[in-house]
Design a protein around this motif. Sequence first.
Motif, PDB file in Angstrom:
ATOM      1  N   GLN A 181      16.001  17.293   8.593  1.00 22.52           N
ATOM      2  CA  GLN A 181      15.547  16.127   7.833  1.00 22.52           C
ATOM      3  C   GLN A 181      15.217  14.965   8.784  1.00 22.52           C
ATOM      4  O   GLN A 181      14.171  14.327   8.673  1.00 22.52           O
ATOM      5  N   LEU A 182      16.157  14.748   9.699  1.00 25.07           N
ATOM      6  CA  LEU A 182      15.945  13.673  10.687  1.00 25.07           C
ATOM      7  C   LEU A 182      14.709  13.957  11.533  1.00 25.07           C
ATOM      8  O   LEU A 182      13.916  13.065  11.832  1.00 25.07           O
ATOM      9  N   THR A 183      14.569  15.211  11.922  1.00 23.52           N
ATOM     10  CA  THR A 183      13.452  15.582  12.799  1.00 23.52           C
ATOM     11  C   THR A 183      12.108  15.276  12.144  1.00 23.52           C
ATOM     12  O   THR A 183      11.242  14.639  12.750  1.00 23.52           O
ATOM     13  N   PHE A 184      11.965  15.766  10.880  1.00 21.74           N
ATOM     14  CA  PHE A 184      10.648  15.623  10.246  1.00 21.74           C
ATOM     15  C   PHE A 184      10.416  14.227   9.652  1.00 21.74           C
ATOM     16  O   PHE A 184       9.290  13.869   9.356  1.00 21.74           O
ATOM     17  N   THR A 185      11.506  13.486   9.491  1.00 24.61           N
ATOM     18  CA  THR A 185      11.347  12.129   8.950  1.00 24.61           C
ATOM     19  C   THR A 185      11.241  11.087  10.067  1.00 24.61           C
ATOM     20  O   THR A 185      10.509  10.123   9.950  1.00 24.61           O
ATOM     21  N   VAL A 186      11.971  11.340  11.153  1.00 20.81           N
ATOM     22  CA  VAL A 186      12.034  10.317  12.207  1.00 20.81           C
ATOM     23  C   VAL A 186      11.576  10.861  13.570  1.00 20.81           C
ATOM     24  O   VAL A 186      10.580  10.414  14.132  1.00 20.81           O
ATOM     25  N   PHE A 187      12.290  11.810  14.140  1.00 17.15           N
ATOM     26  CA  PHE A 187      12.105  12.208  15.537  1.00 17.15           C
ATOM     27  C   PHE A 187      10.678  12.658  15.851  1.00 17.15           C
ATOM     28  O   PHE A 187      10.120  12.332  16.891  1.00 17.15           O
ATOM     29  N   ARG A 188      10.130  13.461  14.918  1.00 19.21           N
ATOM     30  CA  ARG A 188       8.795  14.018  15.154  1.00 19.21           C
ATOM     31  C   ARG A 188       7.783  12.905  15.459  1.00 19.21           C
ATOM     32  O   ARG A 188       6.955  13.018  16.362  1.00 19.21           O
ATOM     33  N   TRP A 189       7.851  11.819  14.660  1.00 18.74           N
ATOM     34  CA  TRP A 189       6.878  10.720  14.822  1.00 18.74           C
ATOM     35  C   TRP A 189       7.166   9.909  16.072  1.00 18.74           C
ATOM     36  O   TRP A 189       6.243   9.424  16.729  1.00 18.74           O
ATOM     37  N   GLN A 190       8.443   9.791  16.384  1.00 18.74           N
ATOM     38  CA  GLN A 190       8.792   9.011  17.576  1.00 18.74           C
ATOM     39  C   GLN A 190       8.413   9.755  18.855  1.00 18.74           C
ATOM     40  O   GLN A 190       7.965   9.144  19.820  1.00 18.74           O
ATOM     41  N   VAL A 191       8.582  11.065  18.828  1.00 15.05           N
ATOM     42  CA  VAL A 191       8.228  11.859  20.019  1.00 15.05           C
ATOM     43  C   VAL A 191       6.716  11.820  20.249  1.00 15.05           C
ATOM     44  O   VAL A 191       6.245  11.650  21.384  1.00 15.05           O
ATOM     45  N   THR A 192       5.935  11.928  19.154  1.00 16.43           N
ATOM     46  CA  THR A 192       4.474  11.937  19.305  1.00 16.43           C
ATOM     47  C   THR A 192       3.913  10.515  19.414  1.00 16.43           C
ATOM     48  O   THR A 192       2.740  10.325  19.742  1.00 16.43           O
ATOM     49  N   GLY A 193       4.734   9.519  19.078  1.00 15.95           N
ATOM     50  CA  GLY A 193       4.298   8.123  19.170  1.00 15.95           C
ATOM     51  C   GLY A 193       3.287   7.751  18.105  1.00 15.95           C
ATOM     52  O   GLY A 193       2.518   6.779  18.260  1.00 15.95           O
ATOM     53  N   THR A 194       3.297   8.465  17.011  1.00 17.75           N
ATOM     54  CA  THR A 194       2.361   8.158  15.913  1.00 17.75           C
ATOM     55  C   THR A 194       3.136   7.641  14.719  1.00 17.75           C
ATOM     56  O   THR A 194       4.362   7.787  14.640  1.00 17.75           O
ATOM     57  N   SER A 195       2.392   7.062  13.779  1.00 25.12           N
ATOM     58  CA  SER A 195       3.045   6.558  12.566  1.00 25.12           C
ATOM     59  C   SER A 195       2.649   7.438  11.385  1.00 25.12           C
ATOM     60  O   SER A 195       1.478   7.796  11.228  1.00 25.12           O
ATOM     61  N   PRO A 196       3.585   7.760  10.558  1.00 24.85           N
ATOM     62  CA  PRO A 196       3.244   8.574   9.376  1.00 24.85           C
ATOM     63  C   PRO A 196       2.604   7.748   8.273  1.00 24.85           C
ATOM     64  O   PRO A 196       2.088   8.301   7.308  1.00 24.85           O
ATOM     65  N   LEU A 197       2.649   6.440   8.418  1.00 34.80           N
ATOM     66  CA  LEU A 197       2.088   5.582   7.372  1.00 34.80           C
ATOM     67  C   LEU A 197       0.742   5.037   7.828  1.00 34.80           C
ATOM     68  O   LEU A 197       0.611   4.589   8.972  1.00 34.80           O
ATOM     69  N   GLU A 198      -0.251   5.063   6.908  1.00 35.08           N
ATOM     70  CA  GLU A 198      -1.574   4.532   7.249  1.00 35.08           C
ATOM     71  C   GLU A 198      -1.462   3.034   7.448  1.00 35.08           C
ATOM     72  O   GLU A 198      -1.032   2.309   6.546  1.00 35.08           O
ATOM     73  N   GLY A 199      -1.817   2.596   8.642  1.00 34.73           N
ATOM     74  CA  GLY A 199      -1.779   1.173   8.940  1.00 34.73           C
ATOM     75  C   GLY A 199      -0.375   0.619   9.103  1.00 34.73           C
ATOM     76  O   GLY A 199      -0.170  -0.571   9.276  1.00 34.73           O
ATOM     77  N   GLY A 200       0.579   1.467   9.071  1.00 34.98           N
ATOM     78  CA  GLY A 200       1.962   1.022   9.195  1.00 34.98           C
ATOM     79  C   GLY A 200       2.344   0.824  10.647  1.00 34.98           C
ATOM     80  O   GLY A 200       1.791   1.466  11.539  1.00 34.98           O
ATOM     81  N   GLY A 201       3.315  -0.046  10.888  1.00 31.41           N
ATOM     82  CA  GLY A 201       3.723  -0.294  12.261  1.00 31.41           C
ATOM     83  C   GLY A 201       4.911   0.516  12.703  1.00 31.41           C
ATOM     84  O   GLY A 201       5.330   0.416  13.848  1.00 31.41           O
ATOM     85  N   VAL A 202       5.470   1.308  11.810  1.00 35.06           N
ATOM     86  CA  VAL A 202       6.669   2.063  12.195  1.00 35.06           C
ATOM     87  C   VAL A 202       6.310   3.520  12.459  1.00 35.06           C
ATOM     88  O   VAL A 202       5.445   4.083  11.801  1.00 35.06           O
ATOM     89  N   ASN A 203       6.966   4.096  13.469  1.00 36.68           N
ATOM     90  CA  ASN A 203       6.686   5.512  13.759  1.00 36.68           C
ATOM     91  C   ASN A 203       7.789   6.413  13.178  1.00 36.68           C
ATOM     92  O   ASN A 203       8.404   7.222  13.878  1.00 36.68           O
ATOM     93  N   TYR A 204       8.080   6.240  11.872  1.00 41.58           N
ATOM     94  CA  TYR A 204       8.993   7.130  11.101  1.00 41.58           C
ATOM     95  C   TYR A 204       8.775   6.821   9.632  1.00 41.58           C
ATOM     96  O   TYR A 204       8.125   5.812   9.298  1.00 41.58           O
ATOM     97  N   TYR A 205       9.272   7.701   8.740  1.00 43.25           N
ATOM     98  CA  TYR A 205       9.193   7.433   7.304  1.00 43.25           C
ATOM     99  C   TYR A 205      10.328   6.483   6.928  1.00 43.25           C
ATOM    100  O   TYR A 205      11.498   6.822   7.115  1.00 43.25           O
ATOM    101  N   PRO A 206      10.014   5.336   6.415  1.00 41.43           N
ATOM    102  CA  PRO A 206      11.069   4.374   6.059  1.00 41.43           C
ATOM    103  C   PRO A 206      11.719   4.736   4.723  1.00 41.43           C
ATOM    104  O   PRO A 206      11.479   4.078   3.693  1.00 41.43           O
ATOM    105  N   VAL A 207      12.567   5.785   4.753  1.00 39.73           N
ATOM    106  CA  VAL A 207      13.248   6.217   3.522  1.00 39.73           C
ATOM    107  C   VAL A 207      14.431   5.282   3.279  1.00 39.73           C
ATOM    108  O   VAL A 207      15.217   5.026   4.193  1.00 39.73           O
ATOM    109  N   PRO A 208      14.559   4.777   2.049  1.00 34.74           N
ATOM    110  CA  PRO A 208      15.674   3.873   1.745  1.00 34.74           C
ATOM    111  C   PRO A 208      17.026   4.606   1.842  1.00 34.74           C
ATOM    112  O   PRO A 208      17.087   5.832   1.763  1.00 34.74           O
ATOM    113  N   PRO A 209      18.131   3.865   1.981  1.00 28.82           N
ATOM    114  CA  PRO A 209      19.461   4.493   2.098  1.00 28.82           C
ATOM    115  C   PRO A 209      19.763   5.471   0.964  1.00 28.82           C
ATOM    116  O   PRO A 209      20.307   6.560   1.213  1.00 28.82           O
ATOM    117  N   MET A 210      19.452   5.124  -0.285  1.00 26.47           N
ATOM    118  CA  MET A 210      19.723   6.040  -1.407  1.00 26.47           C
ATOM    119  C   MET A 210      18.917   7.314  -1.272  1.00 26.47           C
ATOM    120  O   MET A 210      19.367   8.400  -1.649  1.00 26.47           O
TER     121      MET A 210
END
Lengths: 178, 502
Positions: free
Chosen positions: A106-135
């Motif tokens: 879960q962590l890999t495909f939500t966070v690590f994958r994007w950070q390793v490739t240096g890309t953002s999963p969100l169009e025009g977004g500034g973060v390189n991970y999926y910003p999933v809320p705590p819940m």
Amino acid sequence: MRPSEWISLLACVIVGTLWVFLGQNALFLNVFAGWLVGPGLNLQDFLQTGSSPSFTVLWIGCLTALLIWYWHTFSRSTRSSAEVRRMRGRWWLAALLLVLFGWFSQLTFTVFRWQVTGTSPLEGGGVNYYPVPPMGWILLLVVVVLDVILLFWLPTVLASPRSHRFVVPGAVTLRGGR
Amino acid sequence: MTLFAIGVGGTGAKCLEALTHLHACGLIDRGDGGAGRRSLGTFLVDPDQQSALLLRAQTAISRYGALRGAIADRSDRFARGDLHDYGHWSPLSNSSGAVSLDQVFPKAILTNQASGLAGLFDCLFPPEEQQADLEVGFRGRPPIGAAVMNRINLEQEAQTGQWQRMLSDIQAAAGNGEAPVIHLFGSVFGGTGASGVPSLGLLLKNWLREQNLGSVTVQASLLLPYFDFDGQGDGDTGVHAEARNFQLNTDAALQYLRASGPSCFDRVFLVGSDLKARFGFSIGGTSQSNAAHLVELLAALGAREQAPANASGYAFVLSRARQGQIGWEDIPDDEAVGAALAQGARFAVAWLNNLSLEIDAAQQVPMGTFLSGAPWARRFFSPSGAPTATSGGRPPIRDATELSLKTCIDRYAETLLQWLQQISSNVGSGFEQELFSPETLKRTSSPDNALHKVVRGKARPDRPEASDTVETIKIAMDGLPAAAISRVGMAGLADALWTLCA
């Protein structure tokens, strides 16, 4: 293994597969969408490129663990109560590793994958991970546990051969002994 | 029905050892329904009180007796045959401490009071035979044994001791309308058996006639040569048994049997082997520890044979189908005997190498922990580990009485296993047996599971190798319907295992 046990095993795998590939996503979209959607996060995109691949990897991991379990338990018999209890430790270890593996994927495909490739999963977004809320995170981690229960505990509890059925937690209550 | 078995000499004792195991496996019952269960009475006759063979037979008898006593009526199928042990008696016991022939027949008194008899005594027995210490047996010399044995006064012996107990039981059994059988066992090629079996047969027949006990049958299994000695005695051993005399002794015994057999026995079973096992030389005593042999099993099986109503024939012999091999098909009544011995062997292996170790392990952990890996145990023992109202009479697994019974089962199973191991590995060179796998008939220190190799040939249960395991039996125990488990505790567990080992 009795025919009923083969049928149980097959049914568990089919139900588990349908759940992972269809049921879960339907649940996320229709029931828990509010928990998963964060700022700028497109739920459809997240399910396609984040959640689904990670659950697919978990599904493969569970099936692999299941195959190893059946190969191991079919190829050797237990000789004593102590051996059954030792096997129970191995079963718990396998289950724990699967849960950790599921969480890691879960962590890999939500966070690590994007950070390793240096890309953002969100169009025009500034973060390189999926910003999933705590819940949402809690929901994903709980579903991982549910998947391990469905894809590993249930088939092993219903269809482990001979004395190995007593290894799986709850099996004596469900199937053996009086 | 009661069988009174008398083992004379070392070989006779070994036959009684075999007979005890046959009885434990339920083979003295003929399954004839109306006749009911047969009980076995055992009586050992040997001047050699230190004989290792005698000790081994006594061990088998006492261990089965202890098991039977502890089980009592707590099992339905396991160890159901009653056993009466009449103990051991020495023909020298009435000779006022005499240990040699010239003390049994006081030479000095004979010379003074009956010089003619003294001369005859010297003529019949050379000085070394007159002076030989008979506490190690009759040293392979039937004439020495015959001289001692023929001094026995059965009328007098019937008043006291072991003879009194056995003979009064024979009278009681005959009085109850049974048809008791007295079966004697001994070799015809050694000293004690060759002289003792015909002498005792004659004495018993005469005594029965005097007591008007016509319903009692006297029969004998006479063992012809089936072993040789690996070495031989030297000057220090004095008079001793010699393998070169075996044939001569046998010829003399068979000639006697031909002339006078019917006055000693109603019928005889003659068993021997052309292919001889080899035993280390011994004059007797503790060093005489010949391993058990198949021929003794065959001799013991003679006691199972019931005379048909219109019986004809006096002497019965056996043959085998192949020169260098014996299999189940060579065993009399092989279906029943094979099934029962296979059941006994599988039980002994399963009990000693698995369930007994499991019970030991259960003493080290809480009952709940043990049961989580051994649900079968809750069918026989209290799941809480204590006697409770809900345990349905199931005793705790740590109950002292239960553990005492377990010790009895352990000891007897070990004796049975050792005997089976010996008869299956001690067949002699150039001779093979297809009955058991001796390498599996050993006690292991850690739990073992496999049963499929224990029995060979047609007596082996028709099960797939993978499912012929103790594990399968445990699962079957766990799944037995309540009605199939009528006994609980250690006796119930042994009873269920015995049934599932068939």
